[in-house]
Design a protein around this motif. Structure first.
Motif, PDB file in Angstrom:
ATOM      1  N   PHE A 145       0.835  -1.193   0.038  1.00  9.58           N
ATOM      2  CA  PHE A 145       0.001   0.033   0.124  1.00  9.58           C
ATOM      3  C   PHE A 145       0.821   1.315   0.040  1.00  9.58           C
ATOM      4  CE2 PHE A 145       0.708   1.020   4.450  1.00  9.58           C
ATOM      5  CZ  PHE A 145       0.881  -0.169   5.046  1.00  9.58           C
ATOM      6  N   ALA A 248      -3.536 -16.328  -2.321  1.00  6.29           N
ATOM      7  CA  ALA A 248      -4.198 -15.876  -1.014  1.00  6.29           C
ATOM      8  C   ALA A 248      -3.682 -14.658  -0.749  1.00  6.29           C
ATOM      9  CB  ALA A 248      -4.082 -16.816   0.138  1.00  6.29           C
ATOM     10  N   ASN A 249      -2.277 -14.432  -0.872  1.00  9.24           N
ATOM     11  CA  ASN A 249      -1.824 -13.112  -0.477  1.00  9.24           C
ATOM     12  C   ASN A 249      -1.954 -11.997  -1.463  1.00  9.24           C
ATOM     13  OD1 ASN A 249      -0.625 -14.000   1.807  1.00  9.24           O
ATOM     14  ND2 ASN A 249       1.377 -14.424   0.905  1.00  9.24           N
ATOM     15  N   ALA A 252      -5.443 -10.724  -0.747  1.00 13.45           N
ATOM     16  CA  ALA A 252      -5.323  -9.996   0.777  1.00 13.45           C
ATOM     17  C   ALA A 252      -4.802  -8.568   0.216  1.00 13.45           C
ATOM     18  CB  ALA A 252      -4.460 -10.678   1.616  1.00 13.45           C
ATOM     19  N   VAL A 256      -6.315  -4.236   0.194  1.00 13.70           N
ATOM     20  CA  VAL A 256      -5.641  -3.217   0.802  1.00 13.70           C
ATOM     21  C   VAL A 256      -5.328  -1.933  -0.426  1.00 13.70           C
ATOM     22  CG1 VAL A 256      -3.514  -2.197   1.938  1.00 13.70           C
ATOM     23  CG2 VAL A 256      -4.455  -4.492   2.318  1.00 13.70           C
ATOM     24  N   ILE A 274     -18.034  -4.505   6.896  1.00 14.80           N
ATOM     25  CA  ILE A 274     -17.713  -4.336   8.417  1.00 14.80           C
ATOM     26  C   ILE A 274     -18.128  -3.206   9.242  1.00 14.80           C
ATOM     27  CG2 ILE A 274     -15.940  -4.574   9.889  1.00 14.80           C
ATOM     28  CD1 ILE A 274     -14.511  -6.601   8.131  1.00 14.80           C
ATOM     29  N   VAL A 290     -12.299 -17.274   0.124  1.00 15.62           N
ATOM     30  CA  VAL A 290     -11.949 -18.448   0.403  1.00 15.62           C
ATOM     31  C   VAL A 290     -12.032 -19.442  -0.537  1.00 15.62           C
ATOM     32  CG1 VAL A 290     -11.654 -20.196   2.143  1.00 15.62           C
ATOM     33  CG2 VAL A 290     -11.786 -17.930   2.846  1.00 15.62           C
ATOM     34  N   VAL A 293      -9.629 -18.839  -3.578  1.00 19.44           N
ATOM     35  CA  VAL A 293      -8.158 -19.341  -2.923  1.00 19.44           C
ATOM     36  C   VAL A 293      -8.318 -21.001  -3.212  1.00 19.44           C
ATOM     37  CG1 VAL A 293      -6.318 -19.743  -1.214  1.00 19.44           C
ATOM     38  CG2 VAL A 293      -7.733 -17.452  -1.387  1.00 19.44           C
ATOM     39  N   VAL A 294      -9.102 -21.505  -2.428  1.00 19.05           N
ATOM     40  CA  VAL A 294      -9.035 -23.073  -2.554  1.00 19.05           C
ATOM     41  C   VAL A 294      -9.290 -23.658  -3.910  1.00 19.05           C
ATOM     42  CG1 VAL A 294     -10.079 -25.153  -1.645  1.00 19.05           C
ATOM     43  CG2 VAL A 294     -10.238 -22.995  -0.368  1.00 19.05           C
TER      44      VAL A 294
ATOM     45  N   ALA C 142      -5.729 -20.947   3.471  1.00 19.94           N
ATOM     46  CA  ALA C 142      -6.697 -20.559   2.531  1.00 19.94           C
ATOM     47  C   ALA C 142      -7.273 -19.392   3.011  1.00 19.94           C
ATOM     48  CB  ALA C 142      -7.898 -21.668   2.516  1.00 19.94           C
ATOM     49  N   PHE C 143      -7.030 -18.984   4.231  1.00 21.22           N
ATOM     50  CA  PHE C 143      -7.739 -17.656   4.775  1.00 21.22           C
ATOM     51  C   PHE C 143      -6.303 -16.730   4.869  1.00 21.22           C
ATOM     52  CE2 PHE C 143     -10.983 -20.105   6.539  1.00 21.22           C
ATOM     53  CZ  PHE C 143     -11.917 -19.141   6.384  1.00 21.22           C
ATOM     54  N   PRO C 144      -6.402 -15.647   3.967  1.00 17.52           N
ATOM     55  CA  PRO C 144      -5.348 -14.748   3.952  1.00 17.52           C
ATOM     56  C   PRO C 144      -5.288 -14.099   5.278  1.00 17.52           C
ATOM     57  CG  PRO C 144      -6.421 -14.254   2.076  1.00 17.52           C
ATOM     58  CD  PRO C 144      -7.298 -15.531   2.951  1.00 17.52           C
ATOM     59  N   ILE C 146      -5.255 -10.812   5.972  1.00 23.25           N
ATOM     60  CA  ILE C 146      -6.223  -9.829   5.997  1.00 23.25           C
ATOM     61  C   ILE C 146      -7.782 -10.177   6.229  1.00 23.25           C
ATOM     62  CG2 ILE C 146      -6.898  -7.735   4.866  1.00 23.25           C
ATOM     63  CD1 ILE C 146      -4.109  -7.143   5.032  1.00 23.25           C
ATOM     64  N   LEU C 147      -7.918 -11.368   5.691  1.00 25.59           N
ATOM     65  CA  LEU C 147      -9.181 -11.543   5.710  1.00 25.59           C
ATOM     66  C   LEU C 147      -9.557 -12.297   6.993  1.00 25.59           C
ATOM     67  CD1 LEU C 147     -11.220 -11.659   3.519  1.00 25.59           C
ATOM     68  CD2 LEU C 147     -10.862 -14.208   2.880  1.00 25.59           C
ATOM     69  N   ILE C 150      -9.948  -9.204   9.326  1.00 29.61           N
ATOM     70  CA  ILE C 150     -11.196  -8.848   8.936  1.00 29.61           C
ATOM     71  C   ILE C 150     -12.218  -9.381   9.642  1.00 29.61           C
ATOM     72  CG2 ILE C 150     -12.901  -8.444   7.330  1.00 29.61           C
ATOM     73  CD1 ILE C 150     -10.764  -7.432   5.276  1.00 29.61           C
ATOM     74  N   MET C 151     -12.177 -10.737   9.755  1.00 28.27           N
ATOM     75  CA  MET C 151     -13.350 -11.441  10.329  1.00 28.27           C
ATOM     76  C   MET C 151     -13.306 -11.290  12.060  1.00 28.27           C
ATOM     77  SD  MET C 151     -13.838 -15.071   8.339  1.00 28.27           S
ATOM     78  CE  MET C 151     -14.325 -15.777   9.985  1.00 28.27           C
ATOM     79  N   VAL C 153     -12.017  -8.688  13.401  1.00 26.87           N
ATOM     80  CA  VAL C 153     -12.447  -7.476  13.782  1.00 26.87           C
ATOM     81  C   VAL C 153     -13.984  -7.258  13.449  1.00 26.87           C
ATOM     82  CG1 VAL C 153     -12.272  -4.944  13.152  1.00 26.87           C
ATOM     83  CG2 VAL C 153     -10.205  -6.354  13.148  1.00 26.87           C
ATOM     84  N   LEU C 231       4.779  -6.268   8.666  1.00 27.78           N
ATOM     85  CA  LEU C 231       4.002  -5.770   7.176  1.00 27.78           C
ATOM     86  C   LEU C 231       2.492  -5.932   7.480  1.00 27.78           C
ATOM     87  CD1 LEU C 231       5.980  -7.380   4.039  1.00 27.78           C
ATOM     88  CD2 LEU C 231       5.299  -4.692   4.744  1.00 27.78           C
ATOM     89  N   ALA C 234       0.901  -3.167   9.642  1.00 25.88           N
ATOM     90  CA  ALA C 234       0.927  -1.782   8.939  1.00 25.88           C
ATOM     91  C   ALA C 234      -0.192  -1.814   8.046  1.00 25.88           C
ATOM     92  CB  ALA C 234       2.207  -1.581   8.234  1.00 25.88           C
ATOM     93  N   ALA C 235      -0.555  -2.905   7.326  1.00 26.36           N
ATOM     94  CA  ALA C 235      -1.609  -2.957   6.393  1.00 26.36           C
ATOM     95  C   ALA C 235      -2.961  -2.972   6.903  1.00 26.36           C
ATOM     96  CB  ALA C 235      -1.689  -4.046   5.518  1.00 26.36           C
ATOM     97  N   LEU C 239      -5.658   0.154   7.010  1.00 26.25           N
ATOM     98  CA  LEU C 239      -7.094  -0.196   6.826  1.00 26.25           C
ATOM     99  C   LEU C 239      -7.905   0.376   7.921  1.00 26.25           C
ATOM    100  CD1 LEU C 239      -7.026  -3.536   5.061  1.00 26.25           C
ATOM    101  CD2 LEU C 239      -7.326  -1.234   4.103  1.00 26.25           C
ATOM    102  N   ILE C 241      -8.177  -0.977  10.773  1.00 21.03           N
ATOM    103  CA  ILE C 241      -8.795  -2.162  11.669  1.00 21.03           C
ATOM    104  C   ILE C 241      -7.427  -2.550  12.443  1.00 21.03           C
ATOM    105  CG2 ILE C 241     -10.846  -2.964  10.298  1.00 21.03           C
ATOM    106  CD1 ILE C 241      -9.127  -4.913   9.036  1.00 21.03           C
TER     107      ILE C 241
END
Lengths: 316, 333, 301
Positions: A145, A248-249, A252, A256, A274, A290, A293-294, C142-144, C146-147, C150-151, C153, C231, C234-235, C239, C241
């Motif tokens: 970012f 996945a990254n 993410a 951002v 949110i 998800v 990604v999968v 499978a869950f980044p 950030i995701l 987010i969940m 938060v 990192l 910071a991200a 955002l 959160i």
């Protein structure tokens, strides 16, 4: 191959199932009554109760889960509390930005990674290699970012080549729309490309040390022929895995970077939802991301079988 | 007329620990159809010598001396000229059949690749020749096997495929580096028999590299014994086995277990050579074997011995070869 | 293999033992010769020193607002200038280092503790336990991050703790996989088999033999994960959160000045550069540590 496919597909299904469970029940304990959020805190109790009934919030959790998942599987997503539009409608416009952006970034990072990684590997321990490694080390360390901000500063503010953010929409023509995605894609691809370049380099170097590469040289193939015919395909097997894991990254990062460029994509939608406590939207988007990604990782696994004949035969 | 001449070949490698002298002043020549064995422990320079002949030394290697193939100086060849020679006039069989084949290509393609590189063949011609070649190296159902991938073959079959790859262009010179180390004993016998048959059939020169004197004895006429990068003894197979003159050769021979000797040495352990292989970076100044040799004197440790010609087929680099021979003839076995 | 009794091998078995001359001395030599290790340690010590110093002293109070002095250019008074509220940027950057270190330590601590534990359990238990743990780790990939954040938060509300928790949880599968892979390699070694034969329990073997042998690998990974945590924090803060005001945070500094980059670009340069230098330092340190602690791993990257 059959066994391999069955194994991958069942893992795939299990992962998705677990993901829906996790998302659903995590958001279930969300504090704050969605009915209250929609109507406001001053709403009369009767109205809140009526809305709860309407939203189905009074039914048992398991029933609601099954209800949600069966609709989700049929592509029928919920209705956003805040926007009062179906989530699928919201998603359609948002994905039209996020998916092209992710694909552009992926393509760009692959181009960066392959050219730099292979160059560095073939110039092992020489100046070019050291330079590539140094630059990629820097690339990994920069927050995407911030890089996005710096790109805006340079190309939008100082040079004025691009807009500093926003999205004209695809109906404005493909070039203006694409143009709005170029800087975000570069910001995303630089970091991904740097990581991937290092993997490409080390995978290529490792493969160049294999015995069969020496065999190829002993046949009379020159370095270039050996690289293209024998090294790269084998090196790609491990690079492709990393690419899958990196996806996945990348997603993410999209969340951002969209925020930096004020792009109305999935990332912005999820952040707004949110803030609005819009559980329906958050749940569907998280599940969708998800799933993406999968699915990508499943595709990578299947790609494997195309590259690596050892997996194709029945004896694995 | 000679096929291959190696003259004062030295190979050194620049490593992080310093310069390693892998091969020192190696000289030999080989006529068409001749067979030569190079024997020694791992790290004695035999593989480096082979790679030097093929021009495939690692990038950090420095080579001096001369290698001539049919009077053509190979060390002055450009990379393009090398590529023309490799797999065409000189071919090599490697030690590890399990890893020396590319796992992602079918074997037929791997054999034909060399043919297309050096000859103008149609696809049909190459296919036909490959099938014939696979049959020659003893692979059944060749037409079917062509499409198989390496992981679908056994170790012995893979080594046969490696031999087929080497023979794809009927080379004048075949280098075999430990061709049977990675396969089991019965396959070993078959592979050796096959190589023996093929060098006759194709009239190739053979350089066989092995740590196994048994393998050497089966295939070659002449032997070079290497130790620490130096050829310590050279001679015909018969001479080396019956009348070794270098203490190291004697040590190697007495370390072979032999059933016929077991009767009168029942209580003795198999003799070994004491000490360790010297570090290639830090070699003794004199004879490379001096720090493990029971006969070593101060001269041995400081001045490298010059090869002594014992007969037309026998050369030894040792100051104490008379004592070594005497010990071998009478010594405890 | 038939070559057990061949002369070559009889001799080769003597080979070991000679090159292992002076291990500690060579570690120091490698350390000093290793450029990326040196550069990494310097950058990392700089960060740590900055954070430490800011505990006692900063040029100005990092939270004091002084509207008259807002958006000042760098001067002797304010070395890096001031922000839109007139706060001294150098002071905020220095204090922000505390935040980054705190996040890194806690998040990596969570990931390391649970991850290594799970990995060790997987390696010693084998069978379905190992399979289960590893599949759960695959799932978490499978869950980044950030995701995940987010969940978290979304369920628990914004805040530094939730962000750290998310980053820490995200690091668990990485540590678990690494610990399991390295532990499995040690489990198959002779001295472990000997310990098993002697009747030692799996827990004792893990504690006495496995853990000490995988420490260096874990340390290297912890350094890299630290960088990733910085990192990610910071991200998240960017955002909105992550850490909340008034705690100075580099990520949030960037989001606060984003609309001002047209006016004063430098405001956006400093915090980003601070993040980049920190991450670069940690990455270099990790690379260096890998080579210094275990030179055999050099080619495995």
């Amino acid at each position: 191959m059959k066994f391999f496919l069955i194994k991958r597909l069942s893992t795939f299904a299990a992962t998705l199932f677990a993901a829906t469970l996790l998302t659903f029940f995590a958001l279930e304990i969300l504090p704050g009554d969605p009915a209250l959020v929609i109507l406001g805190v001053d709403a009369p109790d009767s109205a809140v109760a009526a809305l709860r009934e309407q939203l189905g919030l009074n039914r048992p959790v398991t029933e609601r889960y099954i209800d949600w998942i069966s609709h989700f599987l049929r592509g029928e997503l919920g209705v956003s509390y805040t926007y009062s539009v179906p989530v699928s409608e919201l998603l359609r416009e948002r994905l039209a930005i996020t998916i092209p952006l992710a694909l552009m970034a992926m393509a760009l990072s692959v181009v960066i990674a392959f050219s730099l990684g292979i160059y560095a590997a073939t110039h092992h321990n020489r100046h070019g290699d050291v330079l590539v490694m140094g630059v990629s080390q820097l690339g990994i360390s920069i927050p995407n970012f911030w890089l996005a901000l710096m790109l805006i500063l340079l190309f939008a503010v100082n040079l004025g080549w691009f807009a500093s953010g926003g999205f004209p929409g695809w109906y404005a023509g493909w070039w203006p729309a694409l143009k709005a995605l170029i800087l975000p894609a570069i910001a995303l691809a630089t970091v991904q490309g740097a990581i991937l370049a290092r993997f490409t380099r080390s995978a290529t170097l490792e493969t160049m040390r294999e015995d069969y590469v020496r065999t190829a040289r002993a046949k009379g193939l020159n370095r270039r022929q050996t690289l293209w015919r024998h090294v790269l395909r084998n090196a790609m097997i491990s690079v492709v895995t990393v690419m899958g894991l990196q996806f996945a990254n990348l997603l993410a990062g999209t969340i951002v970077v969209e925020s930096v460029f004020a792009l109305p994509g999935i990332g912005r939608l999820i952040l707004q939802s949110i803030a609005n406590r819009d559980v329906v939207v958050v749940r569907d988007i998280v599940t969708l991301l998800v799933a993406m990604v999968v699915i990508i990782n499943l595709v990578v696994d299947l790609l494997y079988a195309l590259i690596d004949p050892r997996l194709r035969s029945s004896d694995v | 007329m000679t096929l291959l001449t190696v003259d004062d070949l030295s190979v050194s490698l620049d490593t992080a620990q310093g310069r390693a002298q892998a091969v020192r002043d190696l000289s030999f020549d080989l006529g068409p159809g001749d067979t030569l064995g190079i024997v020694g422990e791992s790290g004695c320079g035999k593989t480096m010598s082979a790679l030097a002949i093929l021009g495939l030394l690692p990038d950090n290697a420095v080579t001096t001396g001369a290698i001539r193939l049919n009077d053509r100086d190979l060390l002055n060849c450009t990379e393009a000229e090398w590529c023309d020679i490799r797999g065409n006039q000189i071919a090599m069989i490697f030690q590890e059949p399990m890893t020396s084949l590319n796992p992602v290509h079918p074997i037929g393609r791997q054999i034909m690749e060399g043919m297309f590189l050096h000859r103008a063949l149609s696809k049909a011609q190459a296919l036909e020749e490959t099938i014939r070649l696979l049959e020659t190296v003893g692979i059944q159902n060749a037409a079917e096997r062509l499409k198989h991938y390496p992981h679908q073959l056994s170790g012995g079959q893979r080594q046969r495929v490696m031999i087929a790859i080497a023979l794809a262009n009927q080379p004048r010179l075949l280098i075999a580096d430990e061709p049977t180390t990675a396969v089991d004993v019965t396959i070993q016998k078959q592979i050796l028999g096959l190589i023996n048959k093929l060098i006759d059939e194709f009239d190739m020169g053979l350089v066989l590299i092995s740590h196994d004197l048994g393998v050497i004895a089966k295939l070659v006429e002449r032997v070079i014994v290497m130790y620490g990068g130096v050829a310590v003894e050279t001679g015909s197979v018969e001479t080396i086995f019956s009348d070794p003159a270098h203490p190291y050769t004697c040590g190697l021979l007495s370390a072979i277990p032999r059933i016929d000797r077991s009767t009168h040495s029942r209580h003795k352990r198999l003799p070994t050579i004491p000490g360790v292989v010297p570090d290639l970076v830090d070699m003794p100044a004199g004879c490379t074997f001096s720090d493990r040799c029971s006969l070593a004197t101060d001269t041995c440790r400081t001045v490298p011995p010059v090869p002594v010609v014992l007969s037309s087929h026998h050369q030894v680099a040792c100051y104490h070869l008379d004592r070594a021979r005497a010990q071998w003839q009478t010594g405890p076995r | 293999m038939s070559d057990k009794r061949l002369p070559g091998n009889t001799l080769a078995s003597h080979k070991a033992g000679r090159t292992v001359a002076s291990a500690p001395a060579s570690i120091w030599r490698r350390t000093l010769e290793h450029r990326s290790f040196l550069a990494g340690s310097i950058l990392t010590s700089l960060l740590a020193g900055m954070a430490l110093l800011s505990l006692f002293w900063t040029p100005h109070n990092p939270t004091r607002i002084n509207i008259r002095q807002r958006l000042a250019s760098p001067s002797l008074e304010h070395w890096l200038g001031t922000d839109q509220f007139g706060r001294d940027i150098l002071s905020i950057i220095m204090t922000g280092a505390q935040n980054s270190i705190m996040v890194g330590v806690v998040a990596v601590g969570i990931g390391l503790l649970f991850g290594v534990m799970l990995g060790l359990i997987a390696a010693s238990a084998k069978g379905w336990v190992e399979e289960l743990i590893m599949r759960v780790c695959d799932f978490m990939y499978a869950f980044p991050v950030i995701l995940l954040a987010i969940m978290l938060v979304a369920t628990l509300g914004s805040g530094a703790i939730n962000a750290i928790l998310a980053i820490g949880i995200f690091a668990i599968p990485t540590f678990a996989r690494l610990a399991r892979a390295s532990a499995n390699a040690i489990w198959s070694r002779e001295f472990v088999l000997a310990a098993q034969a002697a009747g030692k329990s799996a827990i004792r073997i893990t504690w006495e033999h496995i853990l000490p042998n995988i420490v260096s690998v874990i340390v290297v990974q912890a350094t890299v994960e630290f960088a990733l945590a910085v990192l990610a924090e910071a991200a998240l803060s960017y955002l909105g959160i992550g850490s909340q005001p008034p705690t100075p945070s580099w990520g949030r500094m960037l989001s606060e000045v984003q609309t001002l980059v047209f006016l004063n670009p430098w405001l956006a340069v400093y915090p980003g550069a601070a993040i980049a230098m920190t991450v670069l330092g940690l990455n270099l340190l990790g690379d260096g540590l890998r080579d210094v602690l275990d030179p055999r791993l050099v080619y495995k990257r």
